[in-house]
Design an enzyme around this catalytic site. Structure first.
Site, short mmCIF file in Angstrom:
data_model
loop_
_atom_site.label_atom_id
_atom_site.label_comp_id
_atom_site.label_asym_id
_atom_site.label_seq_id
_atom_site.Cartn_x
_atom_site.Cartn_y
_atom_site.Cartn_z
N PHE A 1 0.85 -1.20 0.00
CA PHE A 1 0.00 0.00 0.00
C PHE A 1 0.88 1.25 0.00
O PHE A 1 1.70 1.44 0.90
CB PHE A 1 -0.94 0.05 1.21
CG PHE A 1 -1.88 1.22 1.12
CD1 PHE A 1 -3.07 1.13 0.42
CD2 PHE A 1 -1.55 2.44 1.69
CE1 PHE A 1 -3.92 2.23 0.28
CE2 PHE A 1 -2.38 3.55 1.57
CZ PHE A 1 -3.57 3.43 0.87
N ASP B 1 9.09 3.25 1.74
CA ASP B 1 7.89 3.98 2.15
C ASP B 1 7.72 3.83 3.66
O ASP B 1 7.21 2.83 4.15
CB ASP B 1 6.68 3.42 1.40
CG ASP B 1 5.38 4.13 1.78
OD1 ASP B 1 5.37 4.86 2.79
OD2 ASP B 1 4.37 3.93 1.08
N LYS C 1 2.12 10.59 7.63
CA LYS C 1 1.30 10.25 8.81
C LYS C 1 1.68 10.94 10.12
O LYS C 1 1.13 11.98 10.42
CB LYS C 1 1.24 8.73 8.96
CG LYS C 1 0.32 8.09 7.90
CD LYS C 1 -0.12 6.69 8.27
CE LYS C 1 -1.28 6.23 7.39
NZ LYS C 1 -0.89 5.55 6.16
C1 LIG Z 1 -1.15 5.69 4.71
C2 LIG Z 1 -0.07 5.27 3.80
C3 LIG Z 1 0.16 5.92 2.57
C4 LIG Z 1 -0.76 6.97 2.03
O1 LIG Z 1 -0.87 8.09 2.84
P1 LIG Z 1 -2.05 9.14 2.60
O2 LIG Z 1 -1.69 10.27 3.51
O3 LIG Z 1 -3.34 8.46 2.94
O4 LIG Z 1 -2.01 9.54 1.18
C5 LIG Z 1 1.25 5.53 1.83
N1 LIG Z 1 2.07 4.55 2.24
C6 LIG Z 1 1.88 3.89 3.40
C7 LIG Z 1 2.84 2.82 3.82
C8 LIG Z 1 0.79 4.22 4.22
O5 LIG Z 1 0.59 3.54 5.35
#
Ligand SMILES: *Cc1c(COP(=O)(O)O)cnc(C)c1O
Length: 382
Positions: free
Chosen positions: A126, A210, A239
């Protein structure tokens, strides 16, 4: 709730509760009922809800300057840039407003730097919902949005050989989460990320990590990469960075040049002031160490109390990023926990993802474990 249905595109399934305020680990609904929050805005409110220092920083900055654009210089942005680069050990940062945007910048930067087009991502990954981020995301509904970036290969997560086989002369970057969050808190083998980095180096491809969900102490290190002793070429964060205020950042030793990327709101004074205060709190309250310590405690308590329940398949985690994988869907557990005063999140259908504020106490953890135990015991007994 009726008006929500009437006026908001129905993209979310929400629990039937109206939360009106929060402090630390506890939030309150409109009837004054309190809940221990084990979701923390999806691993966002790491310093707790409405931390007084974050609130004060936002108030003070809001009274001086809220937004300006990047056509001029502002102090909080530069201060945050220096702080982030030093913490994460990168030379440069690009600021944006969300996780997906931080991944977009990472993908664009990889193409620009390598002159190549392709990406390799992991199954069940994700990385966000914008077109680029969605193209390397495997975990969500994609088909109705096609065509996405077409040169993306998905390989088995945790398997460096799969990357070795998939990489070719057109691979610009491999993008991975250090622990897969949405997929259900999946922790790869210790040498995996280092091996992938080496494979990338051999093929002149970049390695993007990420850390949007795992960053800023969540896993018991400032960044999860430290567990794996790996330094990516590009790192995406968001986040928890703003303590609840939206902000994202892409870090690298490579750089865009003038005009190659931009964001109107990116690095705005209010977001940067919130982030600076948040990082300050993480340092002062030693929340990284606390995450490691209380995460280990949480894990131990869960294992002791519910570890051998029939309904529990596996308990795993690092720091305060924990997953309790059930044999069945966990939707009912989440609904039942809400009634008993605990906010839980279920991801990948069967995994209760526990990502509470890092300020959670042992007593609160004990309370959550007790409630989980009561609920699961009830289910086990039918
Ligand atoms: C939440 C998340 C995203 C996306 O973040 P948004 O602020 O919702 O766009 C991308 N990568 C990871 C690993 C995430 O947990």
């Amino acid at each position: 709730m009726e008006k929500e249905r009437q006026f908001i595109m129905q993209t979310y399934s929400r629990l039937p509760v109206l939360i009106v305020e929060g402090r630390g680990v506890v939030v309150k609904d409109a009837d004054g009922r309190e809940y221990v929050d084990c979701v923390a805005g999806i691993a966002v409110n790491s310093v707790g809800h409405c931390h007084p220092k974050v609130v004060a920083a936002i108030k003070a900055q809001a009274e001086r300057l809220i937004h300006l654009s990047n056509l001029f210089y502002t102090e909080p942005q530069v201060a945050l840039a220096e702080k982030l680069c030093r913490l994460a050990k990168f030379e440069k940062v690009f600021f944006c407003n969300s996780g997906a945007e931080s991944v977009e910048a990472a993908l664009k930067l990889a193409r620009k730097v390598t002159g190549k087009k392709g990406f390799i991502a992991a199954q069940n990954s994700f990385h966000g919902r914008t077109f680029g981020a969605l193209s390397v995301t495997h975990h969500v509904k994609r088909d109705v949005f096609e065509p996405l970036l077409h040169n993306v290969k998905f390989v088995r997560y945790g398997d460096a050989d799969a990357v070795r086989k998939a990489i070719d002369e057109d691979t610009a970057a491999v993008i991975l989460e250090p622990i897969q969050g949405e997929a259900g808190v999946i922790i790869p083998p210790l040498e995996y990320l280092r091996e992938v980095k080496e494979i990338c180096e051999k093929h002149d491809a970049l390695f993007i990590l990420d850390e949007v969900q795992t960053g800023f102490g969540r896993t018991g290190r400032w960044f999860c990469k430290e567990h794996f002793k790996v330094q990516p070429d590009i790192m995406a964060v968001a986040k928890a960075l703003g303590g609840g205020f939206p902000i994202g950042a892409t870090l690298s030793n490579f750089s865009f040049e003038r005009g190659e990327h931009a964001s109107t709101f990116g690095g705005n004074p209010l977001a940067c002031a919130a982030a600076l205060a948040t990082l300050g709190v993480i340092e002062e309250e030693q929340l990284v160490e606390r995450s490691e310590r209380l995460g280990a405690y949480f894990m131990q308590r869960l294992s002791e109390v519910i570890g051998d329940y029939d309904s529990v398949k596996e308990i795993r985690g690092k720091g305060l990023m924990l997953g309790v994988e059930l044999q069945e869907k966990c939707e009912n557990v989440v609904n039942e926990a809400l009634k008993r005063g605990v906010l839980l999140n279920c991801t990948a259908d069967r995994v209760i993802r526990l990502v509470p504020p890092l300020v959670i106490s042992k007593k609160q953890i004990d309370g959550v474990v007790k409630i989980l135990s009561d609920i699961l015991k009830g289910f086990d007994e039918g």
